[in-house]
Design a protein around this motif. Structure first.
Motif, PDB file in Angstrom:
ATOM      1  N   SER A  29       0.800  -1.326   0.090  1.00  9.22           N
ATOM      2  CA  SER A  29      -0.020  -0.023  -0.090  1.00  9.22           C
ATOM      3  C   SER A  29       0.734   1.278   0.000  1.00  9.22           C
ATOM      4  N   GLU A  30       2.311   1.068   0.208  1.00  8.32           N
ATOM      5  CA  GLU A  30       3.018   2.373   0.371  1.00  8.32           C
ATOM      6  C   GLU A  30       3.035   2.883  -1.143  1.00  8.32           C
ATOM      7  N   LEU A  31       2.991   2.097  -2.193  1.00 10.80           N
ATOM      8  CA  LEU A  31       2.931   2.560  -3.680  1.00 10.80           C
ATOM      9  C   LEU A  31       1.570   2.029  -4.493  1.00 10.80           C
ATOM     10  N   ASP A  32       0.482   2.294  -3.667  1.00  8.41           N
ATOM     11  CA  ASP A  32      -0.750   2.088  -4.266  1.00  8.41           C
ATOM     12  C   ASP A  32      -0.911   0.531  -5.041  1.00  8.41           C
ATOM     13  N   GLY A  33      -0.332  -0.417  -4.254  1.00 13.93           N
ATOM     14  CA  GLY A  33      -0.440  -1.986  -4.668  1.00 13.93           C
ATOM     15  C   GLY A  33       0.800  -2.518  -5.605  1.00 13.93           C
TER      16      GLY A  33
END
Length: 154
Positions: A121-125
């Motif tokens: 979730s740090e880079l939207d998946g």
């Protein structure tokens, strides 16, 4: 009779506990990631210790790895199984900082945030794969990457 009741109660608790664990949720505090650390000339920084520290309002932790001959490093995910994790109505804020010891003193090269317990979730998946420079100071980054000397690889 009492013995049978006690054994029945224990079996019931084990069944309920087992069902509860199946209903639980895995909370990911820091996603798995990989990267490469390079020096100012773009050469791999081999044998450098990299430390990842993560922190929420109630938990903190850290782990370390060492770059290989090509400057590559990897971290596994930091997970915790929670029986009631899916019931938390709040949004987590997990701060992650990455430092290297190339100069003998820890130097931060990446700071990012995570606002959910989901994977990547740090880079939207998207999977986290970076190339980071060891010789520069972090600059403000986009979105959840708060400051960085890194660029994201696709």
């Amino acid at each position: 009779m009492l013995r049978r009741s006690v054994l029945g109660a224990i079996a019931g608790l084990l069944l309920i506990g087992g069902a509860g664990m199946a209903m639980g949720k895995t909370l990911i505090y820091a996603s798995a990631m990989s990267g490469q650390l390079v020096d100012g000339s773009g050469r791999p920084a081999a044998g450098v210790t990299i430390t990842r520290t993560w922190q929420t309002s109630s938990k903190t932790g850290s782990d370390s790895t060492t770059t290989d001959d090509d400057g590559r490093f990897a971290f596994g995910s930091v997970e915790q199984r929670s029986l009631f994790g899916g019931l938390n109505p709040g949004t987590p804020l997990i701060d992650q900082q990455f430092t290297h010891d190339m100069t003998g003193t820890p130097k931060m090269f990446l700071r990012m945030s995570k606002r959910s317990f989901g994977p990547n979730s740090e880079l939207d998946g998207r999977p986290i794969n970076l190339v980071c420079r060891a010789d520069t100071d972090p600059e403000p980054g986009p979105g959840p990457i708060l400051s960085s000397t890194c660029r994201i690889l696709d």
